[in-house]
Design an enzyme around this catalytic site. Structure first.
Site, PDB file in Angstrom:
ATOM      1  N   GLY A 199      -8.561 -62.048 -49.689  1.00  0.00           N
ATOM      2  CA  GLY A 199      -9.312 -60.925 -49.633  1.00  0.00           C
ATOM      3  C   GLY A 199     -10.533 -61.140 -51.026  1.00  0.00           C
ATOM      4  O   GLY A 199     -10.633 -62.495 -51.294  1.00  0.00           O
ATOM      5  N   SER A 209      -3.689 -58.915 -53.645  1.00  0.00           N
ATOM      6  CA  SER A 209      -1.896 -58.818 -52.944  1.00  0.00           C
ATOM      7  C   SER A 209      -1.515 -59.567 -53.158  1.00  0.00           C
ATOM      8  O   SER A 209      -0.030 -59.969 -53.498  1.00  0.00           O
ATOM      9  CB  SER A 209      -2.168 -58.694 -51.279  1.00  0.00           C
ATOM     10  OG  SER A 209      -2.363 -60.152 -50.869  1.00  0.00           O
ATOM     11  N   ASP A 226      -7.483 -68.777 -47.621  1.00  0.00           N
ATOM     12  CA  ASP A 226      -8.147 -68.332 -47.596  1.00  0.00           C
ATOM     13  C   ASP A 226      -9.692 -69.375 -46.574  1.00  0.00           C
ATOM     14  O   ASP A 226      -9.796 -70.418 -47.127  1.00  0.00           O
ATOM     15  CB  ASP A 226      -8.769 -67.522 -48.271  1.00  0.00           C
ATOM     16  CG  ASP A 226      -9.808 -66.058 -47.693  1.00  0.00           C
ATOM     17  OD1 ASP A 226      -9.156 -65.239 -48.308  1.00  0.00           O
ATOM     18  OD2 ASP A 226     -10.903 -66.039 -47.261  1.00  0.00           O
ATOM     19  N   ASP A 244      -8.687 -73.027 -43.115  1.00  0.00           N
ATOM     20  CA  ASP A 244      -8.703 -71.997 -41.515  1.00  0.00           C
ATOM     21  C   ASP A 244      -7.829 -71.527 -40.925  1.00  0.00           C
ATOM     22  O   ASP A 244      -7.101 -72.318 -40.111  1.00  0.00           O
ATOM     23  CB  ASP A 244     -10.148 -72.078 -40.410  1.00  0.00           C
ATOM     24  CG  ASP A 244     -10.536 -71.430 -39.288  1.00  0.00           C
ATOM     25  OD1 ASP A 244     -10.198 -70.205 -39.416  1.00  0.00           O
ATOM     26  OD2 ASP A 244     -11.220 -72.061 -38.935  1.00  0.00           O
ATOM     27  N   ASP A 267      -2.841 -61.576 -42.789  1.00  0.00           N
ATOM     28  CA  ASP A 267      -3.583 -60.645 -43.502  1.00  0.00           C
ATOM     29  C   ASP A 267      -4.719 -61.492 -43.223  1.00  0.00           C
ATOM     30  O   ASP A 267      -5.508 -60.913 -44.233  1.00  0.00           O
ATOM     31  CB  ASP A 267      -3.375 -59.782 -44.499  1.00  0.00           C
ATOM     32  CG  ASP A 267      -4.232 -58.721 -44.822  1.00  0.00           C
ATOM     33  OD1 ASP A 267      -4.938 -58.196 -43.977  1.00  0.00           O
ATOM     34  OD2 ASP A 267      -4.208 -58.606 -46.133  1.00  0.00           O
ATOM     35  N   HIS A 270      -7.845 -61.363 -38.353  1.00  0.00           N
ATOM     36  CA  HIS A 270      -7.038 -60.154 -37.833  1.00  0.00           C
ATOM     37  C   HIS A 270      -7.854 -60.454 -36.127  1.00  0.00           C
ATOM     38  O   HIS A 270      -7.845 -59.964 -35.113  1.00  0.00           O
ATOM     39  CB  HIS A 270      -6.897 -58.741 -37.935  1.00  0.00           C
ATOM     40  CG  HIS A 270      -7.166 -58.787 -39.160  1.00  0.00           C
ATOM     41  ND1 HIS A 270      -5.478 -58.808 -39.289  1.00  0.00           N
ATOM     42  CD2 HIS A 270      -7.360 -58.119 -40.455  1.00  0.00           C
ATOM     43  CE1 HIS A 270      -4.914 -58.560 -41.147  1.00  0.00           C
ATOM     44  NE2 HIS A 270      -6.704 -58.563 -41.404  1.00  0.00           N
TER      45      HIS A 270
HETATM   46  C1  SAM Z   1      -8.699 -58.473 -45.544  1.00  0.00           C
HETATM   47  S1  SAM Z   1      -9.085 -59.493 -46.093  1.00  0.00           S
HETATM   48  C2  SAM Z   1      -7.322 -60.053 -47.396  1.00  0.00           C
HETATM   49  C3  SAM Z   1      -6.602 -59.133 -48.295  1.00  0.00           C
HETATM   50  C4  SAM Z   1      -5.568 -59.286 -49.114  1.00  0.00           C
HETATM   51  N1  SAM Z   1      -4.810 -60.136 -47.953  1.00  0.00           N
HETATM   52  C5  SAM Z   1      -5.196 -58.198 -49.882  1.00  0.00           C
HETATM   53  O1  SAM Z   1      -4.020 -57.477 -49.297  1.00  0.00           O
HETATM   54  O2  SAM Z   1      -5.423 -57.729 -50.819  1.00  0.00           O
HETATM   55  C6  SAM Z   1      -9.137 -60.517 -45.127  1.00  0.00           C
HETATM   56  C7  SAM Z   1      -9.437 -61.978 -45.613  1.00  0.00           C
HETATM   57  O3  SAM Z   1      -8.638 -63.098 -44.570  1.00  0.00           O
HETATM   58  C8  SAM Z   1     -10.229 -63.841 -44.847  1.00  0.00           C
HETATM   59  N2  SAM Z   1      -9.802 -64.528 -43.415  1.00  0.00           N
HETATM   60  C9  SAM Z   1     -10.668 -64.519 -42.518  1.00  0.00           C
HETATM   61  N3  SAM Z   1     -11.070 -65.285 -41.707  1.00  0.00           N
HETATM   62  C10 SAM Z   1      -9.987 -66.389 -42.178  1.00  0.00           C
HETATM   63  C11 SAM Z   1     -10.086 -67.445 -41.745  1.00  0.00           C
HETATM   64  N4  SAM Z   1      -9.906 -67.616 -40.272  1.00  0.00           N
HETATM   65  N5  SAM Z   1      -8.906 -68.232 -42.139  1.00  0.00           N
HETATM   66  C12 SAM Z   1      -8.083 -67.478 -43.544  1.00  0.00           C
HETATM   67  N6  SAM Z   1      -8.709 -66.880 -44.242  1.00  0.00           N
HETATM   68  C13 SAM Z   1      -9.626 -65.882 -43.298  1.00  0.00           C
HETATM   69  C14 SAM Z   1     -11.420 -63.763 -45.781  1.00  0.00           C
HETATM   70  O4  SAM Z   1     -12.262 -63.841 -46.293  1.00  0.00           O
HETATM   71  C15 SAM Z   1     -10.609 -62.097 -46.728  1.00  0.00           C
HETATM   72  O5  SAM Z   1     -10.852 -62.679 -47.748  1.00  0.00           O
END
Ligand code: SAM
Length: 391
Positions: A199, A209, A226, A244, A267, A270
Site C-alpha cells: 500500500g 493491512s 512491494d 516485483d 493485493d 492486480h
Molecule cells: C492496493 S495497494 C495494497 C494495499 C494494502 N494491501 C492494504 O490493504 O492496505 C497495492 C500496492 O501494490 C504495489 N504494487 C504495484 N505493482 C506491484 C508489483 N508489480 N509488485 C509488487 N507490488 C506492486 C503498489 O506499490 C501498492 O503499494
C-alpha cells in the site's frame, strides 16, 4: 534470523507449549530480554489511552524469585512511553508471572483475561486530594488501555481495516467479512503470512493491512512485498520486502528465504499477468493446509489490466486462472486421467471458494478417489443401481 527474531520466535512458539518450554526460554535468554519482547508486543496491541491526566503504571513480571519492572506512562494523544530514569508516580502496580503473560499474549485467543495477576490500585495516597476524582478516572482509563494490550484482542476485522486505513472494508471492497470466515481456523496458529502489495505506492509508506494481519494473527509472522522500499515499517513480527510480483525468480528467492507460508494474499498490481505469475511462483511455497488469496478479481474484465472486455473472462485472466483450478481440483474425473503427469495444482488444490472479487484457494492433498474406471453396466446392476447409460 537475528538473535532478536529468534527469541521472539521461541516466545511465540512457547505460547501454547508446556510451562517447561517458557521456563527454558527465560533461563536461556534472561527474564529482562523476554520481558523486552513482551513489552514491545503490548505497546503494539494497546488501545490509545484516553486519560487526560498522565498516569504511570508499573508492570512487574516475575519468574521464581526474580522480578522485572516496566513503567508505562499513559496519556491521551501521546505514544505510550516507557519510563527509564525518570521518577514515576505509580498509580497502579500490576504483577504477573512470566508464564501467564506469555500465555495471555501468545496463547489461545480464548485465554482468560482475569484471575492471573496481582493488582495494587493507587498504592500511595495522592498528595493533593482535590485531584482524587481525576486520578480515579484517569487511572481507570489508562489501566483499561494497558490491559487491552496484555491480551489477545477481540477483533472485528472490518473495524480494524478502517482504523488502520486499509481499503479491505467499507470502501469499494467488502472483503474482511470473508477473511474472518476463512481465516478463523488459522487465528491461533503461529502462521507465516505474505501479502503482495503493502500500500501507499511510491508516495506513502502504507502498511495498513500488514498491521491489521499482525494484530489479527497474534502469533503470526507477517511479510509484505512491494515494488517500493517500505522497510521503515519493519518491526517485530512484520517485515516489508522489496520486489516485483511479475518477477518469477525474485518471488522464488523470497519464498525460499522466508517461506513456506501458511497464507499468501495477492493485493498488488492486480494486472492479470502478474496475478498468474505470482500464483505460479508462490503456490508451491504455500504449506499444505494453507490458503492462497487473490483479491480484485474484477480486473479480469478490465482490458487495461489485461482483462477481457466480455461477459466471459478469458483463460489468461485471474478469473480464468480460478476457473482452471476448478478443473484441476477434479482432474481425477477427466477422461485423460490417469494417463498424464499431474501438475502441482492438480495434486494440491483441495478447495476453491470464490466471493465477489476475491478467491480463496486451499492447498492440501487432492488424493480422494472417485468411481472406479472399470464400473460398467454389469457392475452398477450388481450394486443395485441403474446403470448411467440406461435410458
Ligand atoms: C492496493 S495497494 C495494497 C494495499 C494494502 N494491501 C492494504 O490493504 O492496505 C497495492 C500496492 O501494490 C504495489 N504494487 C504495484 N505493482 C506491484 C508489483 N508489480 N509488485 C509488487 N507490488 C506492486 C503498489 O506499490 C501498492 O503499494
Amino acid at each position: 534470523m537475528t538473535a532478536d527474531t529468534a527469541l521472539l520466535d521461541r516466545v511465540v512458539q512457547a505460547g501454547t507449549a508446556p510451562d517447561a518450554e517458557i521456563f527454558a526460554v527465560v533461563e536461556d535468554a534472561g527474564l529482562g530480554a523476554v520481558v523486552g519482547v513482551l513489552v514491545e508486543e503490548i505497546l503494539f496491541r494497546c488501545d490509545a489511552p484516553i486519560n487526560v491526566m498522565p498516569v504511570d503504571i508499573a508492570l512487574d513480571v516475575t519468574h521464581e524469585s526474580e522480578r522485572h519492572r516496566t513503567v508505562f506512562r499513559m496519556v491521551r494523544d501521546r505514544p505510550i512511553a516507557i519510563l527509564d530514569g525518570e521518577e514515576p508516580v505509580i498509580r497502579r502496580e500490576l504483577r504477573m508471572n512470566v508464564v501467564d503473560l506469555v500465555r495471555r499474549l501468545y496463547g489461545r485467543a480464548d485465554h482468560p483475561r482475569t484471575g492471573d495477576f496481582h493488582d495494587a490500585f493507587l498504592p500511595t495516597r495522592p498528595a493533593d486530594l482535590t485531584e482524587l476524582p481525576e486520578i480515579f478516572a484517569s487511572t481507570n482509563q489508562a489501566s483499561g488501555a494497558l490491559l487491552s494490550g496484555c491480551t489477545v484482542p477481540r477483533i472485528d476485522l472490518g473495524a480494524l481495516s478502517v482504523a488502520y486505513g486499509s481499503d479491505k472494508w467499507a470502501s469499494f471492497h467488502w472483503y474482511t467479512a470473508h477473511y474472518e470466515k476463512e481465516f478463523a481456523p488459522y487465528r491461533d496458529r503461529p502462521v507465516r503470512i505474505l501479502e503482495i502489495g503493502i500500500g501507499g505506492f511510491s508516495g506513502e509508506l502504507g502498511g495498513s493491512s500488514l498491521k491489521m494481519w499482525k494484530r489479527y494473527f497474534h502469533r503470526g509472522t507477517v511479510f509484505g512485498l512491494d515494488l517500493f522500499d517500505k522497510s521503515e515499517l519493519n518491526q517485530p513480527r512484520l517485515t516489508a520486502l522489496t520486489g516485483d510480483q511479475g518477477d518469477t525468480d525474485g518471488l522464488v528467492a523470497l519464498a525460499r528465504e522466508h517461506g513456506p507460508f501458511d497464507i499468501v494474499i495477492d493485493d498488488g498490481s492486480h494486472e492479470n499477468e502478474h496475478v498468474r505469475v505470482s500464483f505460479e511462483a508462490l503456490f508451491p511455497y504455500v504449506r499444505s493446509g494453507g490458503l492462497y488469496v487473490i483479491e480484485d478479481l474484477q480486473t479480469s474484465y478490465f482490458p487495461r489490466f489485461g482483462g477481457t472486455a466480455d461477459k466471459v473472462a478469458g483463460s489468461k485472466t485471474s478469473v480464468g486462472l480460478v476457473k482452471s483450478l476448478l478443473d484441476d481440483l477434479h482432474h481425477r474425473e477427466h477422461a485423460t486421467y490417469p494417463g498424464h503427469p499431474t501438475s502441482v495444482t492438480e495434486e494440491s488444490v483441495v478447495g476453491v471458494r470464490v466471493y465477489r472479487n476475491v478467491a480463496f484457494i486451499e492447498k492440501g492433498v487432492n488424493g480422494e478417489d472417485g468411481i472406479p474406471r472399470w464400473m460398467d453396466d454389469e457392475a452398477w446392476i450388481a450394486l443395485g443401481a441403474i446403470p448411467p447409460s440406461a435410458d
